[in-house]
Design a protein around this motif. Structure first.
Motif, PDB file in Angstrom:
ATOM      1  N   ASP A 165      14.534   6.555  -2.723  1.00 32.02           N
ATOM      2  CA  ASP A 165      13.928   7.530  -3.629  1.00 32.02           C
ATOM      3  C   ASP A 165      14.770   7.560  -4.900  1.00 32.02           C
ATOM      4  O   ASP A 165      15.898   8.048  -4.900  1.00 32.02           O
ATOM      5  CB  ASP A 165      13.889   8.917  -2.978  1.00 32.02           C
ATOM      6  N   ASN A 173      10.760   0.725  -0.933  1.00 34.55           N
ATOM      7  CA  ASN A 173      10.020   1.901  -0.468  1.00 34.55           C
ATOM      8  C   ASN A 173      10.913   2.892   0.267  1.00 34.55           C
ATOM      9  O   ASN A 173      10.563   4.067   0.388  1.00 34.55           O
ATOM     10  CB  ASN A 173       8.868   1.468   0.451  1.00 34.55           C
ATOM     11  N   ASP A 178       0.812  -1.206   0.000  1.00 37.31           N
ATOM     12  CA  ASP A 178       0.000   0.000   0.000  1.00 37.31           C
ATOM     13  C   ASP A 178       0.854   1.269   0.000  1.00 37.31           C
ATOM     14  O   ASP A 178       0.413   2.325  -0.466  1.00 37.31           O
ATOM     15  CB  ASP A 178      -0.952   0.003   1.201  1.00 37.31           C
ATOM     16  N   LYS A 179       2.069   1.178   0.520  1.00 36.01           N
ATOM     17  CA  LYS A 179       2.984   2.329   0.538  1.00 36.01           C
ATOM     18  C   LYS A 179       3.674   2.538  -0.809  1.00 36.01           C
ATOM     19  O   LYS A 179       4.198   3.614  -1.092  1.00 36.01           O
ATOM     20  CB  LYS A 179       4.087   2.123   1.587  1.00 36.01           C
ATOM     21  N   ALA A 180       3.719   1.493  -1.609  1.00 38.66           N
ATOM     22  CA  ALA A 180       4.580   1.489  -2.796  1.00 38.66           C
ATOM     23  C   ALA A 180       4.170   2.542  -3.818  1.00 38.66           C
ATOM     24  O   ALA A 180       2.992   2.720  -4.103  1.00 38.66           O
ATOM     25  CB  ALA A 180       4.565   0.106  -3.439  1.00 38.66           C
ATOM     26  N   ASP A 181       5.167   3.220  -4.363  1.00 43.00           N
ATOM     27  CA  ASP A 181       4.995   4.174  -5.457  1.00 43.00           C
ATOM     28  C   ASP A 181       5.495   3.484  -6.729  1.00 43.00           C
ATOM     29  O   ASP A 181       6.702   3.265  -6.894  1.00 43.00           O
ATOM     30  CB  ASP A 181       5.807   5.434  -5.162  1.00 43.00           C
ATOM     31  N   LYS A 182       4.576   3.105  -7.600  1.00 40.10           N
ATOM     32  CA  LYS A 182       4.958   2.336  -8.787  1.00 40.10           C
ATOM     33  C   LYS A 182       6.030   3.046  -9.605  1.00 40.10           C
ATOM     34  O   LYS A 182       7.005   2.417 -10.049  1.00 40.10           O
ATOM     35  CB  LYS A 182       3.736   2.067  -9.665  1.00 40.10           C
ATOM     36  N   ALA A 183       5.893   4.344  -9.810  1.00 35.73           N
ATOM     37  CA  ALA A 183       6.859   5.082 -10.624  1.00 35.73           C
ATOM     38  C   ALA A 183       8.259   5.000 -10.022  1.00 35.73           C
ATOM     39  O   ALA A 183       9.259   4.865 -10.747  1.00 35.73           O
ATOM     40  CB  ALA A 183       6.416   6.533 -10.773  1.00 35.73           C
ATOM     41  N   ASN A 184       8.347   5.071  -8.703  1.00 38.06           N
ATOM     42  CA  ASN A 184       9.635   5.001  -8.022  1.00 38.06           C
ATOM     43  C   ASN A 184      10.251   3.611  -8.159  1.00 38.06           C
ATOM     44  O   ASN A 184      11.449   3.466  -8.423  1.00 38.06           O
ATOM     45  CB  ASN A 184       9.456   5.352  -6.542  1.00 38.06           C
TER      46      ASN A 184
END
Length: 263
Positions: free
Chosen positions: A146, A143, A53-59
């Protein structure tokens, strides 16, 4: 920033590590050897869902691409985990006639050895056999990073061009040989196999009858295989060159990188 010399030392220490043995100071210094933990199946499921749920797909995609371009397997691992966890569902430990969970394949009580998890993360760069602790840990580590969007992707572009050019009769073993021969690729055989498996997890390499984990959750321990002797993971185990690269999955993951999409 990990230098190439530091990364080589980490990989060597991880290659030499065996469960229960003394931990190389190199791994401790790099923060790759936290104390082992005992966790229940249900705790690991919650851990995985929280990290997903925390994951940023683009990152995570950006990390993967950096990992491909710089031959760093640990940066690729988050994408395998995110794809594998896309349709992972909340569930309690559930058994029928077996000892492990019939939903995800994990046992009720797990001993989490973080050095072993980092061994897989750095030396393979992909989730193996749908292990939920690997999935949770790889996502947690991804996660925490960055990663800026990479601009130049010459090696990734060559890899996908190579895959698209495979003959219709090609199987994963044929792709493995071509991948390791490709200029700029510095993967061990195990890394290269894991990389191809990862593309299956992401549904980039799949078949209409056997879709990747982007379409639905599949318990890797219960997934079908093309033969009893096959050691490729699902669904790439069924892939042939005639299946090519699944365009929808490429667009889903790499839509921000048009140079990777078929022209």
């Amino acid at each position: 920033m990990t230098t190439s010399k530091q990364l080589a030392a980490i990989r060597e220490a991880l290659e030499d590590y065996e469960e229960g043995e003394a931990i190389d100071p190199v791994l401790k210094k790099a923060g790759l050897a936290p104390a082992s933990q005992k966790m229940s199946h249900d705790q690991v499921v919650q851990w995985l869902l929280q990290e997903r749920d925390k994951a940023d797909k683009a990152n995570i995609v950006a990390q993967f691409l950096h990992g491909v371009e710089t031959n760093q397997a640990h940066l690729r691992a988050g994408l395998s985990s995110l794809a594998s966890a896309t349709h992972f569902m909340q569930h309690p430990f559930s058994v029928d006639k077996q000892l492990n969970c019939q939903v995800c394949g994990a046992f009720e009580h797990l001993d989490i050895d973080f050095v072993l998890l980092n061994q897989t993360r750095y030396l393979c760069g992909s989730v193996l056999s749908g292990d939920i602790a690997e999935m949770a840990f790889f996502l947690q580590q991804a996660n925490a990073i960055d990663s800026p969007r990479p601009e130049a992707l010459p090696l990734t572009t060559r890899i996908f061009e190579m895959i698209r050019a495979m003959p219709d009769s090609a199987r994963p073993k044929d792709m493995l040989k071509q991948l390791r021969k490709l200029k700029g690729v510095k993967m061990s055989e195990e890394e290269a196999r894991s990389f191809i498996d990862l593309l299956g997890h992401c549904a980039i390499l799949q078949t209409p009858e056997h879709p990747g984990l982007l379409q639905r959750f599949t318990n890797q321990g219960l997934a079908p295989s093309s033969s009893r002797s096959s050691d490729w993971s699902y669904p790439v185990d069924f892939w042939t060159g005639a299946n090519g690269v699944y365009a929808d999955a490429m667009k889903y993951w790499f839509g921000d990188y048009p140079q990777l999409l078929a022209q």
